[in-house]
Design a protein around this motif. Sequence first.
Motif, short mmCIF file in Angstrom:
data_model
loop_
_atom_site.label_atom_id
_atom_site.label_comp_id
_atom_site.label_asym_id
_atom_site.label_seq_id
_atom_site.Cartn_x
_atom_site.Cartn_y
_atom_site.Cartn_z
N THR A 1 0.83 -1.20 0.00
CA THR A 1 0.00 0.00 0.00
C THR A 1 0.87 1.25 0.00
O THR A 1 0.62 2.19 -0.74
CB THR A 1 -0.92 0.01 1.25
N LYS B 1 0.13 3.54 -3.18
CA LYS B 1 -0.99 4.42 -2.95
C LYS B 1 -0.65 5.49 -1.93
O LYS B 1 0.14 5.26 -1.03
CB LYS B 1 -2.15 3.57 -2.41
N ASN B 2 -1.29 6.64 -2.06
CA ASN B 2 -1.09 7.68 -1.05
C ASN B 2 -2.07 7.45 0.09
O ASN B 2 -3.26 7.52 -0.10
CB ASN B 2 -1.37 9.05 -1.66
N SER B 3 -1.52 7.16 1.26
CA SER B 3 -2.39 7.00 2.43
C SER B 3 -1.77 7.80 3.56
O SER B 3 -0.57 7.74 3.76
CB SER B 3 -2.44 5.53 2.88
N GLY B 4 -2.60 8.51 4.29
CA GLY B 4 -2.07 9.19 5.46
C GLY B 4 -1.71 8.15 6.51
O GLY B 4 -2.22 7.03 6.47
#
Lengths: 239, 245
Positions: B67, B71-74
């Motif tokens: 991930t 993907k950009n995840s905070g």
Amino acid sequence: MNLFREPIEHLRSYLADAENRNVLQCCSYNSFLTWPEESSLVLQENTAMELGGSEGSLLMILWTEQAGIVRPGRISLAGPDLTETDQAGLPFTQIILARGAFGDEYETCQTLQDALFDTRFRGVSTRFWPDRQKVWNRVSGEALAEGFTLMRCGGTLLKKLQTLPSVEEAEVIFSTESPHDQSLLAPAAQKTQDIMEALLKIYEEINFDCESCEYKEVCAEVAGLKEIHRRLHEEREQS
Amino acid sequence: MSKVIAICGKGGVGKTTLAALFTRLIIEKKEIRALVIDADPAGGLSLALSLPIKSTVNDLRKEIVATARNKNSGVRSLAAAVDYRLLESLTEHRNIAFLAVGRPEEEGCYCQVNAFLRRSIEYLSEKFDLTIIDAEAGVEQVNRRVISSVDRLLLVSDLSRKGLRVAETVYRVAATSVNFKEAGLILNRVRSEEALSTALTSTGLPHLGSLPEDDTVYSFDASGKSFLELPDCPSLQAARPILQL
């Protein structure tokens, strides 16, 4: 700024449709319509009702600075509340809609997420998977017997949102109606996710090559995203 | 207040048997909710309890890495997702929730990911009355990959010199690197008082209990029957005071 104009419009038309089908119930927030906050772990053997999880779920956190979009203090529920069904599991959609004076879109997103993720209900295990817009609640038999309902859940969330300095108005929307209703909400959820991912990319990556960016089309479509990108670019160049 | 028990010792001395006996005892006490963690890469506890593994902590580690790459995840979103996936990974049976750690990571530095997962496991563990960890030989892997402190460290050994030496080494390493309140030796497959006494005089470790040779345990183990179905037997009786429920 009104980044989520399109999903919010979609949401309004879904609620109008639910009203026409006579499956919509609404109420206004009052301080009695809440539930004690306490972190709980509900194991399978103590679960009386499962919301979301394997039944399917959607989670959306939306905000705007524009007046007249949020219905302040409103809790809407399309489908049965927990006391109105004998099913052990229901599909579940949870939407938070807030209006306020939000200086920084990224911080707004984090603040609203924190408020939602940190609100725990006594006798309920809640888990969120934001990237997949999933939410999963296990409600214990004890909580159900004591009167936990989604209206109370909504009231507690509104109470929490009211404590945030940047939030002026907030609204909570739930749907437990059917998997079909989730498919009706799916386009709004997808658009919300596209906007959130583009926003995170803008803030978390120092990449200003828009031509090669996978969110190029989202930024072209959603008014406001390019403006945020430009502003950040300038701020970073100045620093 | 959640209590954490880690079971360590040389391979083949009976760590998994003790963890399985504890689990069998816990299901008798409905008011106690326990998280049972199989932190041994061999994954024997799942078999001993006949509880299927849905996904392991190592699977989650791979997901997190993938991930983060794609993907950009905070950070907050990622932490919430790990909590979600951990709950989903639990195999639940009555008042027990079972979690398998899986095989250790391959090449590469996973310190940050491990710290992230460890915090989530600790958060989950706090919600239970009791956490039982069937560990690898040493406790340092548990410390790094599962949980940062334990209340009771149980060092299992048979009566062999090698088993006892490993237990002593684990104890020495743990004393300098792990937070624990109590640590001691559990001797397994004890055939006689005399053998027990000989073993104990050769080690300075505090003795917390012993498990006898037990045909019932042996036949359950050999036939692959679930220890959750184990009838009352000498091993179960001996494990009861060690568990201190």
